[in-house]
Design an enzyme around this catalytic site. Structure first.
Site, mmCIF file in Angstrom:
data_model
loop_
_atom_site.group_PDB
_atom_site.id
_atom_site.type_symbol
_atom_site.label_atom_id
_atom_site.label_comp_id
_atom_site.label_asym_id
_atom_site.label_seq_id
_atom_site.Cartn_x
_atom_site.Cartn_y
_atom_site.Cartn_z
ATOM 1 N N ASP A 197 -26.197 -13.981 1.379
ATOM 2 C CA ASP A 197 -24.960 -14.743 1.540
ATOM 3 C C ASP A 197 -23.857 -14.100 0.707
ATOM 4 O O ASP A 197 -24.107 -13.603 -0.404
ATOM 5 C CB ASP A 197 -25.168 -16.189 1.102
ATOM 6 C CG ASP A 197 -24.006 -17.089 1.503
ATOM 7 O OD1 ASP A 197 -23.933 -17.452 2.684
ATOM 8 O OD2 ASP A 197 -23.173 -17.398 0.636
ATOM 9 N N GLU A 241 -20.942 -16.242 6.943
ATOM 10 C CA GLU A 241 -21.056 -15.145 5.972
ATOM 11 C C GLU A 241 -22.502 -14.938 5.532
ATOM 12 O O GLU A 241 -22.762 -14.336 4.489
ATOM 13 C CB GLU A 241 -20.161 -15.418 4.758
ATOM 14 C CG GLU A 241 -20.604 -16.551 3.851
ATOM 15 C CD GLU A 241 -20.099 -17.909 4.293
ATOM 16 O OE1 GLU A 241 -20.052 -18.812 3.429
ATOM 17 O OE2 GLU A 241 -19.744 -18.096 5.474
#
Length: 347
Positions: A197, A241
């Protein structure tokens, strides 16, 4: 690093059987429509194999195969959209080739470019051995087959690959991972799943705008693609993301070191994120490994194992976030029975 071409992306896909079947079927249809002696798809590089269909009872000789390849290569290098040559020995583009200098054998040649996303993928070609060109309506059918290949490659690319980053789409990555887990459970191979992430991504978007956020994701995807170079590894944009990487037979410790190195590479790239610690983009990661045991049965569905393995990696990712970010947390390795038990607890 430059983004890989589409042909390289297709060539790196862990599962290519459906793609190759589609090419083979289209080439067969073109051969039937044209009634040519030989019809083939020739890719721009070795990322995909040449797919050839021959109408004659006798197979092509090695010399004839080489001649066909030479004709297709020259056409691809010419930059033309199509070429129809009723006599290769008199054609200015082809007459210097070995195929044109030999007596007999290949006489006529035609080819159409196959493209997707404005990139050249290859060519659909046909040749006659000691015969004239097919009729105009037959050639038109082959041209339409080439257009069909272009559409099909484009559709496959859209379905399999995230448009912005060039990484695998989540749904396709899941299907590949399920197949690899089934194989791993049967052959006792290890599989490591890594969830990654981007730290403080919302801050990046708020400070620099969504276009800057998109550029950051593309840069990270390029670093990941170059970093995880082993053939068959799954690299996917999991959503927003977040990314998923699946490694097969790399070894648990080796995978952990590779992920740590990736985090260092991303930090060293100094992608701007003004409101983050240090003013740059960093990553957090969590990982977990399946290590099947010989004593385990294989009745557990790979979807169950996959969900539990991803959940373990995801939990480790959140631990990395709470521990201060820009780090990897290793959840360890699990047997099939342990993951099945974890899945039962979660349900």
């Amino acid at each position: 690093m430059t983004k890989p071409s589409l042909i390289e992306e297709f060539g790196m896909l862990p599962e290519r059987s459906e793609l190759l079947r589609g090419i083979e079927l289209t080439v067969r249809l073109a051969l039937m429509a044209s009634e040519a002696d030989v019809c083939w798809f020739q890719p721009v590089n070795s990322g995909l194999p040449v797919v050839r269909q021959v109408v004659r009872a006798a197979a092509l000789s090695p010399e004839e195969k080489q001649d066909c390849h030479g004709l297709g290569t020259v056409f691809l290098q010419s930059g033309r959209d199509h070429l129809i040559s009723p006599n290769i020995k008199a054609d200015p583009l082809l007459r210097g080739l070995h195929a044109a200098r030999r007596e007999g054998d290949l006489r006529t040649f035609a080819a159409w470019r196959v493209c997707a996303d404005e990139q050249q993928i290859g060519a659909l070609c046909l040749a006659q051995i000691s015969a004239g060109l097919p009729a105009p309506d037959q050639l038109r059918a082959v041209r339409e087959a080439a257009e069909l290949l272009s559409i099909w490659f484009g559709a496959v690319h859209t379905a399999l690959v995230d448009e912005m980053t060039g990484l695998l789409e989540r749904a396709y990555a899941e299907s590949v991972l399920q197949k690899e887990l089934r194989r791993a459970m049967r052959t006792l191979r290890s599989v490591t799943v890594v969830m990654i992430d981007v730290d403080h991504f919302k801050r990046l978007n708020d400070a620099l705008g969504h276009a800057a956020g998109d550029r950051a994701l593309v840069a990270i995807a390029e670093l990941m693609t170059s970093h995880f170079e082993r053939a068959g590894e799954v690299i996917s944009r999991w959503g927003g993301e977040e990314f998923l990487v699946a490694q097969f037979e790399s070894g648990h410790e080796a995978s952990r070191e590779q992920v740590r190195h990736l985090l260092t590479r991303v930090a060293d790239a100094e992608i701007p994120n003004p409101d983050a610690s240090g003013g740059i983009v960093t990553l957090s990661a969590g990982m977990a490994t399946l290590k099947p045991r010989a004593t385990e049965g294989h009745s557990v569905e790979p979807t169950t194992v996959m969900a539990a393995l991803i959940r373990k990696a995801d939990e480790a990712l959140y631990q990395a976030k709470f521990a201060g970010r820009n780090r990897v947390i290793d959840a360890g390795h699990y047997s099939v029975e342990q993951l099945e038990s974890e899945a039962c607890k979660a349900s």
